[in-house]
Design an enzyme around this catalytic site. Structure first.
Site, short mmCIF file in Angstrom:
data_model
loop_
_atom_site.label_atom_id
_atom_site.label_comp_id
_atom_site.label_asym_id
_atom_site.label_seq_id
_atom_site.Cartn_x
_atom_site.Cartn_y
_atom_site.Cartn_z
N GLU A 33 -4.26 47.82 92.94
CA GLU A 33 -4.89 47.92 94.26
C GLU A 33 -3.92 47.52 95.37
OE1 GLU A 33 -7.54 49.43 94.95
OE2 GLU A 33 -8.24 49.70 92.91
N TYR A 116 -11.63 45.30 100.87
CA TYR A 116 -11.56 46.44 99.96
C TYR A 116 -11.03 46.00 98.58
CZ TYR A 116 -9.42 50.30 97.52
OH TYR A 116 -9.04 51.17 96.53
N ASP A 134 -12.76 52.47 101.54
CA ASP A 134 -11.40 52.77 101.96
C ASP A 134 -11.40 54.10 102.70
OD1 ASP A 134 -11.75 54.66 99.96
OD2 ASP A 134 -9.86 54.21 98.92
#
Length: 343
Positions: A33, A116, A134
């Protein structure tokens, strides 16, 4: 079939086989991520393999030298992500005994982990029912529901997060989050999406209103500044050069670079030659190495770069060889230059 089931059904048939989808290990999911922020999957994949190959656990990453971390990160850009990644790995290893927080609220306390990323780790690793929001999610939701809220506005995140919270599959939150992100990446793409073959085309309001290409709305434009940098490759009698570590805050913090002259505008040859001779009075010759200017585009600035060679008839006190230079973490634009121009 409702929105959630349609998305998940599409995902199970069309998803890409990505390594971080075959695990619930929060370390691997966290790495992926952080790497994929502002980075395409195809670009980020080799970096993921490089990091997990070099640092198989969070303890390994924590114990690594920062220069090695930055070197492996070289080319991904946004180097503050790498420094935060390294610092957070140390915190998890040393303070949390290698255990990641197992919930969204505590994950948010980690440096470099925003809403996020925390939602992604919480749902993918611990199946917590919290939605990810996102750019892909903004696009899918704004089109499907014909939402004309400016996604760059202050209240957009709250509005879209609330909507995603209503839609998320409460029994399968990880699967839903993966599905909506993948749908935005592969099907509901930014330009010219294939709406004809979209499983949501019968209920998509943007398609019904002929507004697919107008959504999502993003009014705020990023202001781009232009900088003019002249890098100097100084070469001595032993065919060694010098390089400096950037210690000041800003782009490329803690990376290495050649001596540099920054000017307000593009400078003529005589001006730069004069400045180089002031910096290196023992230079026997000064020449422009590449006649075509290199333009390196960052998110908020465009760097107009020229490379110069200054030959000195002495031995540099801290001179390093070309091979030694290749080992150090440098901005990718300098790395590419060094590979093109062995000295």
């Amino acid at each position: 079939m409702n929105f959630s089931n349609l998305l998940i059904s599409w995902y199970l048939e069309n998803k890409r086989d990505l390594p971080w989808r075959n695990t619930t290990d929060p370390y691997h999911i966290w790495l992926s991520e952080i790497m994929l922020q502002q980075t395409r999957v195809a670009q980020g994949l080799p970096y993921f393999f490089a990091f997990t190959g070099s640092f198989s656990t969070v303890h390994d990453l924590a114990k690594a030298d920062e220069e090695k971390v930055l070197k492996l990160w070289q080319g991904l850009g946004y180097y503050s992500r790498a420094r935060n990644l390294h610092g957070t790995a140390k915190y998890i290893s040393e303070v949390l005994n290698g255990e990641f927080p197992d919930n969204y609220k505590d994950l948010l306390k980690l440096k470099g982990v925003g809403e996020y990323t925390a939602a992604a780790i919480a749902s993918f690793s611990f199946n917590e029912c919290v939605p990810v929001v996102d750019g892909n999610v903004y696009r899918v939701l704004s089109r499907y529901f014909a939402i004309e809220t400016d996604i760059a506005s202050g209240g957009a995140k709250k509005e879209f997060t609330a909507l995603a919270s209503e839609l998320i599959d409460k029994e399968r939150p990880a699967l839903f989050n993966q599905a909506i992100m993948e749908f935005g990446a592969l099907q509901c793409v930014p330009k010219n999406p294939n709406c004809k073959d979209c499983p949501l085309n019968n209920s998509c309001l943007a398609l019904a209103k002929n507004k697919v290409n107008e959504l999502p709305v993003k009014l705020k434009k990023t202001k781009i500044s232009n900088r003019h940098l002249n890098y100097i490759l100084v070469v001595d009698q032993n065919n060694n050069s010098i390089i400096n570590k950037r210690t000041q805050k800003g782009i490329w913090h803690n990376l290495y670079e050649f001596p540099v002259i920054e000017t307000e505008n593009k400078s003529d040859l005589k001006e730069i030659e004069s400045k180089i001779e002031e910096m290196f009075p023992k230079a026997s010759s000064v020449k422009l190495i590449e006649h075509e200017e290199t333009i390196h585009k960052l998110s908020h600035q465009h760097l107009h770069i020229n490379f110069w060679k200054a030959t000195v008839n002495t031995v540099l006190e801290k001179g390093i060889s070309h091979q030694e230079l290749l080992i150090l973490p440098v901005p990718i634009v300098l790395h590419n230059f060094i590979e093109r121009n062995p000295y």
